[in-house]
Motif scaffolding. Structure first.
Motif: not given
Length: 378
Positions: A161-162, A195-196, A317-319, A345-346
């Motif tokens: 989520e982060k 949560k988001m 696309v999120v890595d 940790l983000g």
């Protein structure tokens, strides 16, 4: 004196199945390690063969298995994984941890009708029988599935989520929390979406199916404060498959907020069957700006479909490779992956243990007492 081989404990090694090797390469790049050597073959009759090409005796083994429909069919990939686990177990490793960014068959997590199987439970037990000692995954479809793991094999669920929240803040122009809402696609996803909302510090709304009368076709209604007039609405789900439900939610949200910009975000992107055509229709007719998923599942095949329709730039696309790498180094060093200091940790926060991964010995032995090289001076 040639020197003495001295054991250094249980050095780590990361293997991967043929699918989604790109994700595995990114993971080991964060760790400053290398991918273990193994050879996969398919015989003329369709049978699979796996051969390890390096020693794993006494090693701390990690196997990354992520879906890639461009590479092979999902059931074929799972069979490759099971045979690889058996090959690894036969070489006496210290431990085998299977990293499944997405647990397949996760929607068959209960018996909806008599005679149905609970497929994810079977899958985890098969992997444990083949040799797996521990599992790591990301955003289970149902958190109760963590209890499907055999008693002797722990399952750790990570959340991205982060990473998704950081992506949203970066990709939405002039992002303003007070003008943004996140929308759950149904009641089952409300907890995840809340949560988001907390992470982004924005408002919350929910889509829900409603039947005006018994026997009538269900309609999707929006549950929200009617006084809200958002500029941005982010639809959040754990996975996008055929995108049929997403179409109905986007239509309902567009009716609720006709002037808002719409976005869709999820962890796992399957985009099966005609999902790409449905996304193209939502972009053209309902004003969907883009749809974002992580690389838990390879997006090579979906991206190819999107590009054929001229909307390749609308699939983001999120890595999450750094998240997985952080979990791997913690498991290897005996640290918990469930403590808040890791969970918080983000992608932009420094990870002190990842910084130390490059100094972890990745070979079984070190040399002690080697004779100095002969001098070449005259």
């Amino acid at each position: 004196m040639a020197g003495v081989h001295v054991p250094v404990g249980h050095p780590p090694v990361v293997f991967c199945t043929p699918g989604n090797r790109d994700l595995c390469e990114k993971i080991v790049a964060h760790l400053s390690w290398s991918i273990g050597k193994a050879r996969f073959r398919t015989f003329a009759n369709g049978e699979i063969s796996v051969k390890l090409e390096q020693s794993v005796s006494n090693y701390d083994v990690f196997v990354v298995c992520a879906r890639d429909d461009f590479e092979c069919e999902i059931n074929f990939m799972l069979m490759q994984l099971l045979i690889m686990l058996d090959a690894l177990k036969s070489e006496s490793p210290h431990r085998i941890t299977v990293v499944l960014p997405c647990v397949e068959y996760s929607r068959q997590d209960r018996k909806f009708e008599a005679g149905e199987a609970i497929a994810p439970k079977l899958l985890l037990h098969l992997m444990a029988t083949a040799g797996a000692d521990r599992f790591v995954t990301i955003d289970l479809h149902n958190q109760a599935e963590a209890g499907f793991s055999p008693a002797q094999a722990a399952l750790d669920e990570l959340t991205c989520e982060k990473y998704l929240a950081a992506f949203i803040r970066d990709m939405i122009p002039e992002f303003k929390p007070q003008e943004t809402l996140v929308c759950a696609t149904d009641a089952g996803g409300a907890k995840r979406t809340r949560k988001m909302a907390d992470e982004l510090q924005v408002g919350f709304m929910m889509a829900d199916k409603f039947r005006p009368k018994a026997g009538e076709v269900g309609q999707v209604k929006i549950i929200s404060d009617a006084s809200l007039n958002p500029s941005n609405v982010i639809i959040v789900d754990d996975m996008f498959d055929t995108c049929g439900s997403l179409v109905k939610v986007v239509e309902a949200v567009r009716g609720f907020a006709p002037e808002a910009k719409l976005y869709a975000v999820g962890t796992h992107g399957y985009f099966s069957k005609d999902a790409s055509e449905k996304v193209a229709k939502m972009i053209a007719e309902l004003g969907l700006e883009w749809i974002a998923v992580t690389n838990c599942i390879s997006q090579r095949m979906p991206l190819q479909k999107f590009e054929k329709l001229g909307i390749g730039d609308r699939l983001k696309v999120v890595d999450i490779s750094r998240l997985v790498a952080g979990a791997i180094i913690r498991i290897h060093l005996g640290a918990s992956v469930n403590l808040p200091k890791f969970r918080q940790l983000g992608p932009l926060n420094p990870d002190p243990l990842l910084a130390e991964a490059a100094f972890v010995p990745t070979t079984q032995y070190t040399l002690r007492g080697a004779a100095p090289a002969a001098s070449t001076e005259t």
